[in-house]
Design an enzyme around this catalytic site. Structure first.
Site, PDB file in Angstrom:
ATOM      1  N   SER A  28     -26.417  42.555 -41.401  1.00  0.00           N
ATOM      2  CA  SER A  28     -27.484  42.135 -40.492  1.00  0.00           C
ATOM      3  C   SER A  28     -28.816  42.637 -41.018  1.00  0.00           C
ATOM      4  CB  SER A  28     -27.246  42.703 -39.088  1.00  0.00           C
ATOM      5  OG  SER A  28     -28.367  42.467 -38.256  1.00  0.00           O
ATOM      6  N   TYR A  45     -25.146  51.071 -34.758  1.00  0.00           N
ATOM      7  CA  TYR A  45     -24.860  49.722 -35.233  1.00  0.00           C
ATOM      8  C   TYR A  45     -25.735  49.385 -36.440  1.00  0.00           C
ATOM      9  CZ  TYR A  45     -24.096  44.690 -35.273  1.00  0.00           C
ATOM     10  OH  TYR A  45     -23.781  43.406 -35.661  1.00  0.00           O
ATOM     11  N   LYS A  61     -24.499  48.468 -40.366  1.00  0.00           N
ATOM     12  CA  LYS A  61     -24.910  47.287 -41.129  1.00  0.00           C
ATOM     13  C   LYS A  61     -25.574  47.691 -42.449  1.00  0.00           C
ATOM     14  CE  LYS A  61     -22.721  45.459 -39.107  1.00  0.00           C
ATOM     15  NZ  LYS A  61     -21.642  44.454 -39.316  1.00  0.00           N
TER      16      LYS A  61
END
Length: 344
Positions: free
Chosen positions: A172, A207, A211
């Site tokens: 991401s 998170y 990524k």
């Protein structure tokens, strides 16, 4: 493109999104991990409609996975999808899946590592059956070990079928926003273990960190592949902000975040087009895709941290840490690294 500004984010979300990249996948075998819903389901559906011989939907839940296969077959009218079970929150399930897959297929052309979780208990640490914080184990460690374990069959596919298989790690652009690790983390013997052992953390920062680690892993694995021999393309991809159920159990989503999702998120199907492009697109300059971070159907420069000296150190250290964890879980990891990868 070493930075990712709010303007770039808005442009990515609101500008035109290219149509699905299509390719004849006759006789090919595709594995999509985390395929029962959202991005993974939509990507599996696209691959199924391109004539793949087998689209293996790797899911944690037998019930939800079977329902997803049934739904996909009903929506496409095709019977080339099937379920295999894997729980990346359990290392034994991860290694068993790799062994079972090799026993069931004679080739592997596309591997999409899409499974991902977020911390579900606020800032408090929870742990898997293996004692790891779930975001680090599922999003990073297990996915990476799975990619290593499946290298032999992908390299054999390249050699015997005269193709170039691809491993796609779903990352991401939020990796741009992951704060650089302080020395308290960076100077620990294991960066991943130090992150996993933190008692409290921001679940959204965690998170972002996962990524970032995905991008670092894709680059590390790519650098160790022998590009002068039959090989695979490894890259990481940003699907953008999508309407998925990634944060379905996260009670800490703010009103602002819900509003941002409502205003700017694209559908899971639109986001899945990025996964498909990473797996099939860019063939006119395939070498540019090796180790690349891709978004919006093009190769992009990753974050400044990834490109920095400290980022390079983190990349090499986390690679060695993943390999060491894998070697303790499955002796095949040591053999694969020695036989198929460069010793950097």
């Amino acid at each position: 493109m070493g930075k990712y500004s709010p303007t770039t984010f808005l442009w990515d979300q609101l500008s035109y999104h290219s149509s699905v990249t299509r390719k004849d996948l006759t006789d090919q075998v595709v594995v999509v991990v985390g395929a029962n819903v959202g991005l993974g389901y939509e990507a599996a559906k696209h691959f199924a409609t391109m004539g793949a011989a087998r689209v293996i939907m790797a899911c944690r839940s037998k019930e939800r996975g079977a329902a997803a296969v049934e739904r996909l077959q009903k929506e496409t009218g095709l019977k080339n999808s099937e379920l295999m079970l894997v729980d990346l929150a359990d290392f034994s399930s991860t290694t068993h899946f790799a062994a079972e897959l090799e026993a069931r297929v004679d080739r592997l052309d596309l591997l999409v590592l899409n499974a991902g979780v977020t911390a579900q208990d606020g800032t408090k640490r929870t742990e898997t059956v293996n004692g790891w914080e779930p975001t680090i184990q599922v999003n990073v460690v297990s996915s990476s070990i799975l990619a290593i374990l499946l290298l032999p069959i992908m390299l054999r596919t390249s050699r015997e079928r005269y193709t170039i298989p691809r491993t796609v790690v779903v990352a991401s652009s939020v990796h741009f926003w992951a704060p650089p690790w302080n020395n308290e983390i960076f100077n620990q013997p294991g960066i991943l273990k130090a992150l996993s052992d933190q008692k409290e953390f921001d679940p959204f920062v965690r998170y972002e960190e996962s990524k970032l680690l995905n991008v670092l892993f894709a680059r590390a694995l790519n650098e160790r592949l022998r590009h002068t021999h039959p090989t695979v393309i490894v890259n990481s991809v940003d699907p953008g902000l999508c309407s998925t159920n990634l944060f379905r159990d996260e009670g800490r989503i703010t009103v602002g975040m819900r509003l941002m999702n409502a205003l700017f998120a694209v559908s899971a199907e639109v986001g899945s087009r990025e996964l498909v492009w990473a797996a099939l697109g860019g063939s006119e300059d395939a070498d540019a895709l090796r180790g690349a971070f891709v978004a919006r159907h093009t190769v992009r420069e990753p974050s400044d941290f990834v490109l920095s000296e400290r980022g390079r150190i983190a990349q090499d250290r986390t690679w060695r840490e993943i390999v060491a964890i894998g070697e303790r879980l499955d002796p095949r990891v040591s053999q694969i690294v020695k036989e198929y990868l460069l010793d950097l």
